[in-house]
Design an enzyme around this catalytic site. Structure first.
Site, PDB file in Angstrom:
ATOM      1  CG  HIS A   1     -26.751 -10.151  21.511  1.00  0.00           C
ATOM      2  ND1 HIS A   1     -25.525 -10.553  21.979  1.00  0.00           N
ATOM      3  CD2 HIS A   1     -26.556  -8.904  21.036  1.00  0.00           C
ATOM      4  CE1 HIS A   1     -24.641  -9.591  21.802  1.00  0.00           C
ATOM      5  NE2 HIS A   1     -25.235  -8.587  21.225  1.00  0.00           N
TER       6      HIS A   1
ATOM      7  CE1 TYR B   1     -23.003  -0.937  26.336  1.00  0.00           C
ATOM      8  CE2 TYR B   1     -22.168  -1.415  24.154  1.00  0.00           C
ATOM      9  CZ  TYR B   1     -22.498  -1.828  25.418  1.00  0.00           C
ATOM     10  OH  TYR B   1     -22.323  -3.139  25.768  1.00  0.00           O
TER      11      TYR B   1
ATOM     12  CB  THR C   1     -19.099  -6.771  25.715  1.00  0.00           C
ATOM     13  OG1 THR C   1     -20.313  -6.809  26.493  1.00  0.00           O
ATOM     14  CG2 THR C   1     -19.234  -7.655  24.492  1.00  0.00           C
TER      15      THR C   1
END
EC number: 2.3.1.21
Length: 803
Positions: free
Chosen positions: A492, A608, A621
């Site tokens: 990630h 979230y 993000t």
């Protein structure tokens, strides 16, 4: 496996008659072709760098402007240098060495080039200013104001008229704006209000106000300096502190997965499926290298999005043999463990992949004769690996478990045992590979007779496998199962899910249709008669390293066994029916998740939802805090006996509030990245903030993310709805919480991927899945629209859909 012949440039033997040299023409030919390929790649990169650097201008525009001024000098007999040579000649004897005609031509060249540069910078700055306006996001769906129409015309004019490349708009994108401390505090308190009673809220409000009046402005001053100096004041710190400095396992906690087609099985031959998929990935890498991938846009094809996560400048100077360069981080990239922090290692080019099968590692070249291998040739290589009957070397089978466990033991073992001798060569072959491939010896697939168990097993396998058969540090792993099903596992830190999703859409669109298979399931084309085989990697793993591997494997297995995965293909209705409700599909789903969570746990929680900030340069993000006062009011109304009209009214209010928060997050007015950066500054200054410490420690017990389908044109979902990905998922963020990923596919399908932990008595992914399905139907019922399918109750499995 019969090892391929070792191609060498020359061999020599010593005899009484002297030294006899035997040149290998084939080896020399391959060296020549490899060098030619490298220089072609450098030239293409240079050319694309020039085109991107001058965008929205072009070399053609330069020729026109310069030609205009030089023609003016030649035919109109005017001074195109605007007196430049007269001024320079007063101080330097330039004019003495040039004829009058030469002065005019050179003057036209200089002034024309200068004017062209001014035009480029004017257009670029004008476009950046235009793209800083986000009023178009607040327009009602399906409508467009005159102000937006004028703005779109100006954007089109200043964007240039030729086809842009992937990185053409980078220098024209605005920087991420820095919100004020006052606005961030206000919105934070608003988001926390539904989660606290009056006493808790009064306490938090006091901490927030003290921060706003005291330490906040000081931290903001430093952050403002960073926002002026850097391209993006968030992204570098986000990558370092959220990802690279994490010392726990990245398996489950950070890495995520992407699934194959849900209902289509192009071939049952493992090697053939791997051949087509690997070939498609290599073609994508070539497109990326040549900047042939189209840039992504919002609002149709009008508002460009940042492409930095595909290819960006980053520093690898701490790593020997590497350089600071413009790189495609998607490929040739590995996360390298460290004691305090990890680093990202990237190679400028990699001509091989690393393959794992039954505990053995192989290095497989992807080029021959200067060209990327065909799908059938790659299948041939995979068949050779599958037919290899050799056993793993001591410690080799579980070696990848080091990448699945804690980072510090992995860093210590890597440095102590794997950075010398043949271990270093083998480790380099893995870490410097274009990507990693696992030929899994298990079978995973959607099964119509047992859809729940089959999809849950499939998701868990992609998320963590056996903990020793994926190299979790690679930018991504391609996993091909024994029955031909496949998927991805992605690291990630280097990029967010939409980037790997873009690659995966390309692969799935090419695999069964453009590349295809023969009637017996093999890749199309012929095998290669003289292709050297894969190289088996050699390891010499000492006993101490094997003990570290075993320890990491125990940690990883405990984590993997605790994960409760559940995948739901929700086909009762989809985007088509939701749009008839005049509500954003994302808002509809998020509100359904809030209703489902309240039914599941009997309370609200900090939620979230990931939102992109790629309207700005190097954006990644932002967080949408989906649990709002308006949403809670609607959920409470649904839990009581209230009339449909009141419920419908509150639903629309909650949906509009959610959309407003989503717009704020996308346009740089979110609160969580700002609070995070303020916290980082406080740590650098060595000051403690009770407010920031408490904010950053609040658990996200419901973490959600939508996986967007970005290249809709690649899939004909009207005529072939079966050719669509199942989406992907990730592990739970909190030990007592849920992770929910969803993908909206066409007009009639929404896939949910749910994760939680078995060890928590508060969570159950299947129970939560049932609540999500029921909540979706309950929301639709408020609009008095009927879903395609009904629900049925099963005593053993709870609520399930009819497939």
């Amino acid at each position: 496996m019969a090892e391929a012949h070792q191609a060498v440039a020359f061999q020599f033997t010593v005899s009484p008659d002297g030294i006899d040299l035997q040149m290998s023409h084939e080896a020399l030919r391959q060296i020549y072709l490899s060098g030619l390929h490298s220089w072609k790649k450098k030239f293409i990169r240079f050319k694309n760098g020039v085109l991107t650097g001058v965008y929205p201008g072009s070399p053609t525009g330069l020729m026109l402007v310069v030609g205009l001024y030089m023609g003016r000098a030649k035919y109109v007999h005017a001074d195109p240098s605007l007196g430049l040579f007269d001024r320079v000649g007063a101080h330097l004897p330039v004019s003495r060495y040039m004829s009058f005609n030469t002065q005019q031509l050179v003057g036209g060249l200089l002034v024309g080039t200068g004017l062209w540069v001014v035009i480029i910078f004017t257009m670029r700055n004008a476009l950046r200013w235009l793209l800083s306006w986000h009023g178009w996001m607040y327009a009602r769906h399906g409508t467009m104001s005159w102000k937006t129409r004028i703005w779109l015309v100006l954007v089109r004019i200043f964007s240039g008229m030729r086809n842009p490349q992937l990185n053409s708009f980078q220098t024209s994108l605005p920087h991420l704006p820095l919100p004020s401390v006052k606005d961030t505090i206000r919105r934070y308190l608003e988001s926390d209000r539904p989660l606290m009673d009056d006493e808790q809220y009064a306490r938090m409000e006091g901490l927030a106000k003290d921060f706003e009046r005291g330490l906040g402005p000081k931290l903001q001053w430093y952050l403002k300096l960073k926002s002026w100096w850097s391209t993006n004041y968030v992204s570098d710190w986000w990558e370092e502190y959220i990802y690279l400095r994490g010392r726990g396992p990245i398996m489950v906690n950070s890495n995520y997965y992407a699934m194959d087609f849900l209902y289509v099985f192009p071939t049952s031959l493992q090697a053939a499926r791997a051949g087509n998929a690997i070939h498609a990935i290599m073609l994508y890498r070539r497109m990326l290298d040549r900047a042939q991938i189209k840039p992504l846009f919002a609002l149709g094809d009008r508002v460009p999005l940042c492409s930095a996560q595909w290819e960006r400048l980053f520093n690898t100077s701490r790593l020997p043999g590497l350089e600071r360069a413009q790189c495609e981080r998607m490929f040739n990239t590995s996360r390298i463990p460290g004691i305090d922090t990890d680093t990202i290692q990237h190679m400028r080019d990699s001509r091989h992949i690393a393959v794992y099968h039954r505990g053995r590692y192989f290095k497989v070249p992807m080029f021959y004769d200067g060209r990327v291998l065909s799908a059938r040739a790659i299948e041939q290589q995979m068949e050779r690996i599958l037919s290899d009957t050799s056993e793993p070397q001591p410690g080799e089978e579980n070696l990848a478990a080091l990448t699945a466990g804690d980072r510090v033991p992995w860093a210590e073992a890597r440095e102590a045992y794997l950075r010398q001798g043949r271990n270093k060569q083998s480790l380099d072959a893995v870490e410097k590979a274009a990507f990693f491939v696992t030929l899994d010896d298990t079978e995973q697939r959607y099964a119509a007779d047992n859809p729940v168990r089959s999809l849950d097993s499939y998701a868990k396998s992609l998320l963590h496998g056996k903990c020793n058969d994926r190299w979790f540090d690679k930018s991504f792993n391609l996993i091909v199962f024994k029955n031909g099903t496949m998927g991805l596992n992605a690291e990630h830190s280097w990029a967010d899910a939409p980037i790997i999703g873009h690659l995966w859409e390309h692969v799935l669109s090419m695999d069964p249709v453009k590349l295809g298979y023969t009637e017996d399931g093999h890749c199309k084309g012929d095998t290669h008669p003289s292709l050297p085989g894969p190289q088996r990697l050699q390891w010499n793993i000492p006993t101490e390293c094997q003990a570290a591997i075993a320890s990491s494997l125990l940690v990883a297995k405990a984590l993997a066994d605790d994960v409760d995965c559940h995948t739901i293909p929700f086909d009762c209705f989809g985007k088509g029916l939701i749009k008839k409700c005049r509500i954003s599909p994302d808002a509809f789903i998020q509100i359904a998740l809030q209703l489902a969570h309240f039914r599941d746990k009997g309370r609200f929680c900090l939620t979230y939802e990931a939102s992109m900030t790629r309207l700005f340069r190097e954006g990644r993000t932002e967080t949408v805090r989906s649990c709002t006062l308006e949403t809670c009011a609607f959920v409470r109304c649904m839990m009581e006996d209230n009339p449909r009209e009141l419920r419908l009214k509150l639903l629309k209010v909650a949906a509009e509030k959610h959309q407003q928060l989503y717009r704020l997050a996308m346009t740089g007015k979110g609160i969580d990245r700002h609070l995070f950066c303020l916290y980082v500054v406080s740590k650098y200054l060595g000051v403690e903030s009770p407010f920031l410490k408490e904010v950053l420690s609040e658990p996200w017990r419901l973490s959600t993310s939508q996986t967007p389908l970005q290249q809709v044109e690649l899939f004909d979902l009207v005529n072939h709805p079966e050719y669509v990905s199942s989406g992907g998922g990730f592990g739970p963020v909190a030990d007592d919480g849920y992770g929910v990923s969803y993908i909206i596919l066409g007009e009639n399908l929404i896939n949910f991927h749910i994760s939680s932990k078995h060890s928590s008595p508060e969570t159950d992914s299947h129970r939560f899945g049932n609540n999500i399905q029921q909540a979706m139907l309950d929301l639709l019922a408020l609009f008095q629209l009927e879903a395609k399918h009904g629900m049925k109750t099963s005593t053993s499995m709870g609520l399930r859909f009819k497939m």
